[in-house]
Design an enzyme around this catalytic site. Structure first.
Site, mmCIF file in Angstrom:
data_model
loop_
_atom_site.group_PDB
_atom_site.id
_atom_site.type_symbol
_atom_site.label_atom_id
_atom_site.label_comp_id
_atom_site.label_asym_id
_atom_site.label_seq_id
_atom_site.Cartn_x
_atom_site.Cartn_y
_atom_site.Cartn_z
ATOM 1 N N ASP A 103 0.810 -1.224 0.000
ATOM 2 C CA ASP A 103 0.000 0.000 0.000
ATOM 3 C C ASP A 103 0.846 1.278 0.000
ATOM 4 O O ASP A 103 0.443 2.307 0.538
ATOM 5 C CB ASP A 103 -0.965 0.027 1.203
ATOM 6 C CG ASP A 103 -1.872 -1.187 1.210
ATOM 7 O OD1 ASP A 103 -2.206 -1.675 0.118
ATOM 8 O OD2 ASP A 103 -2.240 -1.639 2.308
ATOM 9 N N LYS A 117 1.862 2.255 -5.065
ATOM 10 C CA LYS A 117 2.490 1.737 -6.289
ATOM 11 C C LYS A 117 1.660 2.060 -7.533
ATOM 12 O O LYS A 117 2.199 2.459 -8.567
ATOM 13 C CB LYS A 117 2.679 0.207 -6.169
ATOM 14 C CG LYS A 117 3.597 -0.206 -5.021
ATOM 15 C CD LYS A 117 3.689 -1.714 -4.880
ATOM 16 C CE LYS A 117 2.421 -2.378 -4.390
ATOM 17 N NZ LYS A 117 2.046 -2.082 -3.000
ATOM 18 N N HIS A 135 -5.018 -1.820 -5.541
ATOM 19 C CA HIS A 135 -4.227 -0.747 -6.146
ATOM 20 C C HIS A 135 -5.152 0.383 -6.598
ATOM 21 O O HIS A 135 -6.008 0.174 -7.454
ATOM 22 C CB HIS A 135 -3.414 -1.298 -7.331
ATOM 23 C CG HIS A 135 -2.363 -2.287 -6.910
ATOM 24 N ND1 HIS A 135 -1.570 -2.975 -7.795
ATOM 25 C CD2 HIS A 135 -1.963 -2.676 -5.669
ATOM 26 C CE1 HIS A 135 -0.728 -3.750 -7.120
ATOM 27 N NE2 HIS A 135 -0.953 -3.593 -5.832
#
Ligand code: GDP
Ligand code: IMO
Ligand code: MG
Length: 427
Positions: free
Chosen positions: A13, A16, A41
């Site tokens: 977390d 990215k 994500h």
């Protein structure tokens, strides 16, 4: 940069996906190489929030090709759900821009069941890992035990049924006698999964061949790592880790490409630290300060919604992560979240029973006992979100970034100053 791998430097977390999204203009193909729907994500496009679990975060860029490579574990139901939701939002997803490896392992319904039952049974003894419950561990167990089912097996229904039956012959006694659960009927399980075969078919490809041809044609690749270094099965805080290699090396085996062809590693690191699930976390803040970081940073899991544990930046952990993945440059995220803190702390080393430790230890007992030693730096109060130039940052913010860079051992090339797509300073 023909092929760059994006790797999380902490416990996942780190941001990215946001960094990957910002770099997509410079590349042609995005490859997920490990993990599965345990990943969450997030990318913001204006006020629109997209949360990806299995589909690579590059999918919002219509002309890019996204690959779910052989190292991933794929839950067909979850993948098709995600694709369906993207279609509803008018995002193009078809066989031309999403390719699913025929060698990827399938997350079967019993993997999810066992993941959840095993966690429940560990609760009483305090040994729970705090998994995402997405069947990741049990699926990788079957892969390594050579009992898994792969995407390619969907093309031979009779063979598929036989393999499911063989696996359930072993698992049913465990379900019944260890967990006191009803046994599963092999044909029913096989039918449930085979029902997805037709809809998955257009996406299935020999992705290793696809990627290698693309590299020969000088296409540029971004590898999208999931999780982070300290959740890596080999290099993380074992056993409180995920079941795959989230570090840079995983990109080669996870996609069928020579390590020689992966030229650059970009580490993504949060300006503080977070962790979801159980396991040691030396710089964790269990007080109001930790809660303040959680609220300001919106630190709640993208996949499970669980509150993330929060703490100060840990240079011991990040230095280790930089080394393990051979990180060439860092993207520092969420610097804006620190605005308003009077003082900031950076952990430079640990003390374990009076001994000074600068290297992240293998022994979990030592990580648990580690007392972080901090350097304190002044904070700033100005909002950073509109800034796009490093020299315009408040002096204290620049000093914090420069100190963090010196402690981490890799140059900071990008700095995140907000969740928005363009809230990124290039340095
Ligand atoms: P990932 O799993 O590494 O891709 O990260 P997640 O998406 O799970 O969590 C990162 C969260 O931080 C997401 O909600 C992002 O939108 C957000 N984010 C990323 N970079 C920044 C940043 O620089 N500033 C702020 N405020 N939020 C960010
Ligand atoms: P992204 O890609 C943060 C954590 C779980 C648990 C441990 C094992 O969004 O950074 P698993 O379900 O993988 O067997 O759980 O790993 N975990 C993550 N934490 N970000 C993630 O992914 C994670 N994927 C797994 O919370 O502690
Ligand atoms: Mg995430």
């Amino acid at each position: 940069m023909p092929a760059t791998v994006i790797v999380g430097m902490q416990w996942g977390d780190e941001g990215k996906a946001k960094v990957l999204d910002a770099l997509c203009d410079e590349i042609d193909i995005v490859v997920r190489y490990q993990g599965g729907a345990n990943a969450g994500h997030t990318v913001y496009v204006g006020a629109e929030r997209y949360a990806f679990h299995l589909v690579p975060s590059g999918i919002l860029h219509e002309e890019k090709v996204c690959v779910i490579a052989n190292g991933c574990v794929v839950d067909p139901a979850q993948l098709l759900k995600e694709i369906g939701e993207l279609h509803q939002r008018k995002v193009k997803v078809d066989g031309s821009n999403l390719k699913l490896s025929d060698r990827a392992q399938l997350v079967m319904p019993y993997h999810k069941l066992i993941d959840q039952l095993s966690e429940k049974s560990k609760e009483a003894s305090g040994r729970k890992i705090g998994t995402t419950g997405r069947g990741i561990g049990p699926c990788y167990v079957d892969k390594v035990a050579r009992s898994g089912l792969r995407v390619v097996d969907l093309r031979r229904p009779e063979h598929f049924r036989e393999r499911v039956a063989a696996r359930l012959d072993e698992l049913n006694p465990i379900l019944k006698h260890v967990y006191g659960e009803p046994v599963l009927e092999a044909n029913k399980v096989a039918d449930e999964v085979l029902a997805y075969a037709e809809r998955l078919n257009p996406f299935i490809a020999d992705t290793a061949q696809y990627i290698n041809r693309a590299l020969e044609q000088k296409k540029r690749l971004l590898y999208e790592g999931a999780q982070g270094t300290l959740l890596d099965i080999d290099h993380g805080t074992y056993p409180y880790v995920t079941s795959s290699n989230s570090t840079a090396g995983g990109a080669a085996t996870g996609s069928g490409v020579s390590p020689k062809r992966i030229e650059t590693a970009l580490g993504v690191v949060k300006a503080y630290t977070t962790r979801v699930g159980a396991g040691p976390f030396p710089t964790e803040l269990l007080d109001a300060q930790g809660e303040a970081l959680r609220q300001r940073g919106g630190e709640f899991g993208t996949t499970t919604g669980r509150p993330r544990r929060c703490g100060w930046f840990d240079a011991v952990a990040v230095q280790y992560a930089v080394e393990v993945s051979g990180v060439d440059a860092l993207a520092l995220t969420k610097l804006d979240v620190l605005t308003g803190e009077k003082e900031l702390k950076l952990c430079t080393h640990y003390l374990v029973g009076g001994e000074r430790l600068e290297r992240f230890p293998a022994d979990l007992a030592r990580v648990e006992q580690a007392r972080p030693v901090y350097e304190t730096m002044p904070g700033w109060s100005e909002s950073l979100e509109e800034l796009r130039d490093f020299s315009k940052l408040p002096k204290a913010a620049r000093a914090y970034v420069e100190r963090l860079e010196a402690l981490s051992g890799a140059p900071i090339r990008y700095i995140g100053v907000g969740a928005a797509r363009d809230a990124l300073i290039r340095r």
